[in-house]
Design a protein around this motif. Sequence first.
Motif, PDB file in Angstrom:
ATOM      1  N   ARG A  62      -3.260   0.103   3.075  1.00 31.23           N
ATOM      2  CA  ARG A  62      -3.763   0.737   1.856  1.00 31.23           C
ATOM      3  C   ARG A  62      -5.231   1.144   2.015  1.00 31.23           C
ATOM      4  O   ARG A  62      -5.651   2.179   1.496  1.00 31.23           O
ATOM      5  N   ALA A  63      -6.007   0.322   2.714  1.00 28.76           N
ATOM      6  CA  ALA A  63      -7.403   0.681   2.967  1.00 28.76           C
ATOM      7  C   ALA A  63      -7.483   1.955   3.803  1.00 28.76           C
ATOM      8  O   ALA A  63      -8.321   2.834   3.552  1.00 28.76           O
ATOM      9  N   TYR A  64      -6.611   2.048   4.803  1.00 33.19           N
ATOM     10  CA  TYR A  64      -6.596   3.248   5.650  1.00 33.19           C
ATOM     11  C   TYR A  64      -6.207   4.481   4.848  1.00 33.19           C
ATOM     12  O   TYR A  64      -6.868   5.531   4.922  1.00 33.19           O
ATOM     13  N   LEU A  65      -5.154   4.373   4.058  1.00 31.38           N
ATOM     14  CA  LEU A  65      -4.715   5.519   3.250  1.00 31.38           C
ATOM     15  C   LEU A  65      -5.812   5.962   2.289  1.00 31.38           C
ATOM     16  O   LEU A  65      -6.062   7.159   2.125  1.00 31.38           O
ATOM     17  N   ALA A  66      -6.483   5.006   1.664  1.00 30.20           N
ATOM     18  CA  ALA A  66      -7.517   5.341   0.682  1.00 30.20           C
ATOM     19  C   ALA A  66      -8.712   6.029   1.325  1.00 30.20           C
ATOM     20  O   ALA A  66      -9.430   6.778   0.651  1.00 30.20           O
ATOM     21  N   ALA A  67      -8.933   5.791   2.607  1.00 29.92           N
ATOM     22  CA  ALA A  67     -10.090   6.368   3.297  1.00 29.92           C
ATOM     23  C   ALA A  67      -9.806   7.753   3.869  1.00 29.92           C
ATOM     24  O   ALA A  67     -10.729   8.439   4.323  1.00 29.92           O
ATOM     25  N   LEU A  68      -8.554   8.182   3.852  1.00 27.40           N
ATOM     26  CA  LEU A  68      -8.205   9.492   4.408  1.00 27.40           C
ATOM     27  C   LEU A  68      -8.709  10.621   3.515  1.00 27.40           C
ATOM     28  O   LEU A  68      -8.750  10.483   2.295  1.00 27.40           O
ATOM     29  N   PRO A  69      -9.080  11.767   4.106  1.00 29.64           N
ATOM     30  CA  PRO A  69      -9.338  12.959   3.287  1.00 29.64           C
ATOM     31  C   PRO A  69      -8.091  13.286   2.462  1.00 29.64           C
ATOM     32  O   PRO A  69      -6.962  12.971   2.876  1.00 29.64           O
TER      33      PRO A  69
ATOM     34  N   LEU B 188      -4.183  12.530   3.320  1.00 25.64           N
ATOM     35  CA  LEU B 188      -3.460  11.511   2.561  1.00 25.64           C
ATOM     36  C   LEU B 188      -2.138  12.067   2.042  1.00 25.64           C
ATOM     37  O   LEU B 188      -1.089  11.423   2.195  1.00 25.64           O
ATOM     38  N   GLU B 189      -2.178  13.239   1.438  1.00 28.23           N
ATOM     39  CA  GLU B 189      -0.952  13.815   0.883  1.00 28.23           C
ATOM     40  C   GLU B 189       0.081  14.049   1.977  1.00 28.23           C
ATOM     41  O   GLU B 189       1.274  13.795   1.777  1.00 28.23           O
ATOM     42  N   ASP B 190      -0.367  14.528   3.144  1.00 27.17           N
ATOM     43  CA  ASP B 190       0.555  14.753   4.261  1.00 27.17           C
ATOM     44  C   ASP B 190       1.182  13.436   4.723  1.00 27.17           C
ATOM     45  O   ASP B 190       2.380  13.379   5.053  1.00 27.17           O
TER      46      ASP B 190
ATOM     47  N   LEU C  81       5.737   9.348   4.799  1.00 27.48           N
ATOM     48  CA  LEU C  81       6.310   8.065   4.395  1.00 27.48           C
ATOM     49  C   LEU C  81       7.605   8.253   3.611  1.00 27.48           C
ATOM     50  O   LEU C  81       8.585   7.516   3.807  1.00 27.48           O
ATOM     51  N   VAL C  82       7.621   9.230   2.717  1.00 23.70           N
ATOM     52  CA  VAL C  82       8.826   9.490   1.924  1.00 23.70           C
ATOM     53  C   VAL C  82       9.970   9.964   2.815  1.00 23.70           C
ATOM     54  O   VAL C  82      11.136   9.564   2.629  1.00 23.70           O
TER      55      VAL C  82
END
Length: 272
Positions: free
Chosen positions: A159-166, A170-172, A177-178
């Motif tokens: 979650r920390a990694y995802l939150a730090a992405l541009p 992040l959307e990509d 994941l889906v």
Amino acid sequence: MSKAVTPGSGRASGGGGAGERAAGALDRGLAILTHVARHRGISTADIAQALGLTRSTAYRLVDRLQEQGWLAQAPATARWQLGPAAVRLASAAVASTTLRDAAAPALRKLGEVTQETVSLGVPNGLTMVFVHRERGTRPATVTAELGAARPLHSTSLGRAYLAALPQQKLEDTLIELVRDPLSPVTAATVSDLHAEIERTRERGWSQDLRDFDESSCCCGAAVHDHTGMPVACISVAGVAERMGPLIPAYGPLVAQVCRELSYDLGYLPPAS
């Protein structure tokens, strides 16, 4: 003894010795380089105003930095950006620094303060992989060996990694994941993950409150490199009953450690 120089003051605070004047010019030159690194594409007049320099001083120092290759003008706008000398120095610094070696002292310090298990993870596809660990003195629930992978969606590292992405990255990644048949994230649940990522950004650190493992709680934050991208995350984990109430205290600690490590790796946060 030389007096301290305040970069934004435009002049040294002490007397007029040659060594002191040189130190003052050096401090102002370094302040200019730092400001240009944070505000790419800036004019000399903007530099003078931001750092409290006279226009003549700013133009003189900027010209000197350009002559030595520390600053260069962007072709399209003629505004200042870091020059080839700064790029060479940054490249040499990056080449001489390995993430694990740079992180080890910070991980040990964090482990000593919290007495919990502290881990360093790096992204690998849609997972985070443990590459270093400092075990605290308190009983731990973290048993995975180095090299073990953890999912992005349900762990503090992920979650920390995802939150730090541009945002676009992040959307990509959420779309990946889906679409991944092995991921439990679906089109119906991805909005919940998105909301948790936004909460992580607002807090400045992530948390996992028995989400991945019923017996443990953990918090984490991301480490950025000189390009501004997250390259690793650090987490503090412990037995849920003990660690759960401590998450609000340990989250800011791990976030501060990650900010300091990011700075050591050459990261300058964007200007607010």
